[in-house]
Write an enzyme that holds these catalytic residues in place. Structure first.
Site, short mmCIF file in Angstrom:
data_model
loop_
_atom_site.label_atom_id
_atom_site.label_comp_id
_atom_site.label_asym_id
_atom_site.label_seq_id
_atom_site.Cartn_x
_atom_site.Cartn_y
_atom_site.Cartn_z
N ASP A 179 -9.68 2.13 -5.43
CA ASP A 179 -8.68 1.18 -6.23
C ASP A 179 -7.43 1.50 -6.70
O ASP A 179 -6.98 2.52 -7.01
CB ASP A 179 -9.71 1.73 -7.76
CG ASP A 179 -9.39 0.69 -9.12
OD1 ASP A 179 -8.35 0.24 -9.05
OD2 ASP A 179 -10.14 0.85 -9.62
N HIS A 210 -10.34 -2.33 -6.64
CA HIS A 210 -10.56 -3.01 -8.01
C HIS A 210 -11.00 -4.37 -7.70
O HIS A 210 -10.75 -5.16 -6.96
CB HIS A 210 -9.12 -2.71 -8.62
CG HIS A 210 -9.17 -3.02 -10.08
ND1 HIS A 210 -9.37 -1.99 -11.00
CD2 HIS A 210 -9.02 -4.23 -10.75
CE1 HIS A 210 -9.44 -2.40 -12.17
NE2 HIS A 210 -9.07 -3.74 -12.21
#
Length: 232
Positions: A171, A202
């Site tokens: 992420d 993400h």
């Protein structure tokens, strides 16, 4: 499938719109869907519609209403991504939690006595879902790639209902040190379960667009559906 309805803010400063998708039969429970920084856009509405197809009353509150109502932005368009960041920076997150609480109350009112309410959120909504687990009376909470949860761990003592967090290990908005802090800080909390998704970034479970990873999104959504089925 859905439609917009108005909910009165708990702070008494107006009303905000909520996208509501209803199942064809009596709801088994309700699920509050908390937006990303892109507003209650088509992707968030689709998630509500999907929950309604599974028998849930689904509601997505417009959390940017104090700044600009009905924001709908596309994560794949750079200019709109920057606009979304601007809306996120203006958001009073404490007020957003009050709006989520108001939406929970509206869902309970529609469900009737004994109806349970879950909360699921993405990105900004993942962070707000964790905050809601600490501050509201929802019955089960799921956060996808929530940003900044590592800075909220001091509130976890207030969690009294089941919480599930989906964490992509690559992420770009939640670095490895933040992920480690989440794992270390939450490992002894019996209410919280964490799932890692190796190498994913993400937004992997976005309903549409280039961020979506189909296999991982289906796995995370299956875990979420099973979690809500067990706790709502």
């Amino acid at each position: 499938m859905g439609e917009y309805s108005s909910v009165s803010a708990l702070e008494g400063d107006g009303q905000f719109d909520v996208y509501v998708a209803r199942p064809s039969a009596k709801p088994r429970a309700a699920i509050i869907v908390i937006q990303e920084i892109f507003g209650v856009n088509e992707g968030i509405r689709r998630k509500c519609d999907n929950w309604a197809q599974q028998g849930y009353l689904a509601l997505a509150p417009d959390l940017f209403w104090r700044d600009e109502p009905h924001v709908e932005l596309d994560a794949d368009i750079p200019e709109q991504f920057q606009t979304a960041i601007g809306h996120m920076q203006k958001l009073d997150q404490d007020s957003a939690i009050y709006d989520i609480e108001a939406t929970i109350k509206a869902a309970r009112a529609e469900l009737g006595s004994g109806g349970k309410v879950g909360v699921v959120g993405y990105c900004l909504g993942g962070r707000l879902t964790f905050m809601a687990a600490c501050r509201t009376d929802g019955d089960a909470f799921v956060g996808y790639y929530g940003v900044g949860i590592d800075n909220l761990l001091g509130e976890q003592h207030a969690i009294g209902k089941p919480v599930l967090l989906h964490i992509p290990t690559a992420d770009g908005f939640v670095p490895p040190e933040a992920q480690k802090k989440m794992h270390d800080g939450l490992q002894d909390n019996r209410h919280v379960t964490l799932h890692d998704y190796e190498g994913l970034d993400h937004g992997f479970a976005a309903e549409m667009g280039v961020r979506r990873d189909e296999q991982a999104a289906q796995l995370a959504d299956k875990r979420t559906a099973d979690f809500f089925a067990a706790h709502l």
